[in-house]
Design an enzyme around this catalytic site. Structure first.
Site, mmCIF file in Angstrom:
data_model
loop_
_atom_site.group_PDB
_atom_site.id
_atom_site.type_symbol
_atom_site.label_atom_id
_atom_site.label_comp_id
_atom_site.label_asym_id
_atom_site.label_seq_id
_atom_site.Cartn_x
_atom_site.Cartn_y
_atom_site.Cartn_z
ATOM 1 N N ASN A 7 -33.629 -48.946 21.290
ATOM 2 C CA ASN A 7 -34.185 -47.046 20.438
ATOM 3 C C ASN A 7 -35.404 -47.487 20.824
ATOM 4 O O ASN A 7 -36.485 -48.097 19.727
ATOM 5 C CB ASN A 7 -33.533 -47.318 19.588
ATOM 6 C CG ASN A 7 -33.198 -45.920 19.224
ATOM 7 O OD1 ASN A 7 -33.788 -45.151 19.697
ATOM 8 N ND2 ASN A 7 -32.768 -45.455 17.809
ATOM 9 N N ARG A 88 -30.689 -46.952 24.395
ATOM 10 C CA ARG A 88 -30.207 -45.700 23.423
ATOM 11 C C ARG A 88 -31.196 -43.979 25.125
ATOM 12 O O ARG A 88 -32.457 -43.943 24.621
ATOM 13 C CB ARG A 88 -30.831 -44.967 22.241
ATOM 14 C CG ARG A 88 -30.641 -43.742 21.394
ATOM 15 C CD ARG A 88 -30.785 -43.918 20.525
ATOM 16 N NE ARG A 88 -30.640 -42.374 19.468
ATOM 17 C CZ ARG A 88 -30.644 -41.575 18.848
ATOM 18 N NH1 ARG A 88 -32.192 -41.479 18.854
ATOM 19 N NH2 ARG A 88 -31.164 -39.950 18.601
ATOM 20 N N HIS A 177 -25.396 -37.508 18.571
ATOM 21 C CA HIS A 177 -24.343 -39.162 17.753
ATOM 22 C C HIS A 177 -23.257 -39.438 18.062
ATOM 23 O O HIS A 177 -22.593 -40.094 17.481
ATOM 24 C CB HIS A 177 -24.224 -38.595 15.675
ATOM 25 C CG HIS A 177 -25.528 -38.035 14.644
ATOM 26 N ND1 HIS A 177 -25.367 -36.965 14.198
ATOM 27 C CD2 HIS A 177 -26.579 -38.498 14.571
ATOM 28 C CE1 HIS A 177 -26.116 -37.352 13.654
ATOM 29 N NE2 HIS A 177 -27.384 -37.640 13.853
ATOM 30 N N ARG A 236 -33.127 -30.422 8.783
ATOM 31 C CA ARG A 236 -32.817 -29.381 9.002
ATOM 32 C C ARG A 236 -32.098 -27.955 8.494
ATOM 33 O O ARG A 236 -30.905 -28.326 7.927
ATOM 34 C CB ARG A 236 -32.346 -29.734 10.534
ATOM 35 C CG ARG A 236 -33.209 -31.022 11.747
ATOM 36 C CD ARG A 236 -32.370 -31.118 12.116
ATOM 37 N NE ARG A 236 -33.086 -32.636 12.595
ATOM 38 C CZ ARG A 236 -32.269 -33.486 13.260
ATOM 39 N NH1 ARG A 236 -30.898 -33.814 13.500
ATOM 40 N NH2 ARG A 236 -32.815 -34.991 13.317
ATOM 41 N N GLU A 379 -24.589 -48.556 15.599
ATOM 42 C CA GLU A 379 -25.169 -47.965 17.570
ATOM 43 C C GLU A 379 -25.453 -49.188 18.075
ATOM 44 O O GLU A 379 -25.523 -48.470 19.230
ATOM 45 C CB GLU A 379 -25.656 -46.408 17.631
ATOM 46 C CG GLU A 379 -25.468 -45.016 16.520
ATOM 47 C CD GLU A 379 -26.278 -43.857 15.865
ATOM 48 O OE1 GLU A 379 -26.803 -44.405 14.530
ATOM 49 O OE2 GLU A 379 -26.331 -42.991 16.000
#
Ligand code: ADP
Length: 394
Positions: A7, A88, A177, A236, A379
């Site tokens: 990642n 990723r 996601h 956010r 992930e």
């Protein structure tokens, strides 16, 4: 078979090295401040940890150091042991409906799609190019955050805006996601022995999104064209009226990017609480009687419940509601409040069962109309699994 899951951020690179024969993690680590003074790395392996400050001019330096360390720490004995690298990758636009073997065309596309993910896609590419330079003969796979959501139909992915925005500029819902939601769907299908499940996957972390999943396929998700929309998050805003933007621009003499920055970095928990973006601090603030922390938490719960209600109808009922990511896996209180608000649907939480953090567990009562589970996400493992599947089927 050994696979590295990567990642890459603009100045960082996270990795996990898996032995895919039994899916164990052989090593994991983080390279930080790449290209910045004070660059350093930390690697964990077999219960040990090494940490060192070392100059890294760019991501290629980081990859070279990573590979050298894997050898010098006896984690692997030669680079030949690395069968593949999975990356990723945030945005695959509407072209990539699944993970894909990285070719020159894929690299060009990730670059081309950077206007849709201006921070992430270029950073992901830095990681891809660095591995391509250092391990040119090792196959690599791109695992897109957007891919899992490509099964969403046009009624759900189109915005009610001039159609030209979609046809000419590809303005539509993409969702994010996806790797996590896919992992949740696959884990539940496997553990419950059913691939016909209706699932509402709640990935509640610093970033948060929900996905409605039927028979393993995504039907709708709460994030949209960018990760700004949907439920409220750490910093956010989630869904807001777009007309607020020009209004605040005039009031504060800001340009559109500055106001957008406020919506991305100074809103959500942080904006409302005026205290913190971290849900643990919000919980602490609530115990100290901070009114705005109470509102922030209630607003978060409300926004998640609103999406669950929407997806309950969309899926015509739900078999499993799954909680995952930092808040979903660890915040006992938040899960309790969310599920309590679903009482009118006959969904009931088992208070004792819910009293855990970070483990796969059913937390609904036996007579609950839908089951509720905590499903820790992974992930990195999903990236490694996809990478394995792709290189085996080449
Ligand atoms: P991301 O990967 O999106 O950066 P995470 O999935 O790590 O985010 O989630 C971070 C959030 O999880 C933070 O708001 C943090 O407060 C929350 N969190 C982590 N651990 C706990 C805990 N033990 N109790 C409550 N919240 C937690």
């Amino acid at each position: 078979m050994k696979i590295i899951s990567i990642n890459a951020g603009s100045s960082s690179l996270k990795f996990q090295l898996f032995n895919m024969d039994d899916e164990t993690v052989l090593a994991s680590g983080l390279f930080e401040r790449i290209g910045i003074e004070g660059s350093c790395y930390s690697i964990k392996y077999t219960g040990k940890k090494v940490k060192e400050e070392i100059e890294m001019k760019d991501h290629s330096d980081a990859v070279k150091i990573l590979l050298d360390k894997l050898i010098s720490l006896n984690i692997i004995s030669s680079f030949d042991e690395i069968d593949a690298v999975g990356h990723r990758t945030v945005h695959g636009r509407d072209k990539y409906t699944d993970s894909v073997l990285i070719t020159d065309e894929v690299i060009e596309d990730i670059d081309k799609f950077k206007e849709f993910a201006p921070i992430h896609n270029p950073a992901n590419l830095l990681g891809i190019k660095a591995f391509k330079e250092v391990l040119p003969n090792v196959p690599m796979v791109a695992v897109f955050d957007t891919a899992f959501h490509q099964t969403i139909d046009e009624v759900n992915y189109l915005y009610p805006v001039p159609y030209k925005w979609y046809t000419d500029y590809q303005v539509r819902k993409y969702g994010f996601h996806g790797t996590s939601h896919k992992f949740i769907a696959k884990t539940l299908a496997e553990k419950l022995g059913r691939d016909d499940l209706k699932i509402i996957s709640c990935h509640l972390g610093q970033g948060a999104s929900l996905a409605a999943i039927k028979n393993g396929k995504c039907v709708d998700t709460s994030m949209g064209f960018t990760p700004l929309t949907g439920v409220i998050m750490g910093t956010r805003s989630g869904d807001v009226d777009a007309s607020i933007i020009p209004f605040v621009m005039e009031k504060e003499g800001k340009n559109v990017h500055e106001v957008l920055d406020d919506l991305n970095k100074k809103s959500g928990f942080l904006g409302i609480s005026q205290y913190s973006s971290d849900s643990r601090d919000i919980e602490q603030g609530i115990t100290e009687g901070k009114r705005n922390c109470v509102i922030a938490e209630e607003k978060f719960v409300r926004s998640v419940v609103n999406y669950i209600a929407q997806y309950y109808v969309l899926l015509e009922g739900v078999d499993v509601i799954a909680f995952t990511a930092g808040i979903g896996e660890n915040s006992i209180n938040t899960r309790l409040k969310i599920v309590e608000e679903l009482a009118c649907l006959g969904i009931k939480i088992d208070i004792d069962a819910n009293n855990v953090r970070g483990e796969f567990k059913r937390i609904s009562t036996p007579d609950s109309k839908s089951e509720v589970y905590i499903v820790p996400t992974n992930e990195e493992l999903m990236i490694a699994r996809d990478t394995k599947a792709i290189i085996e089927n080449r």
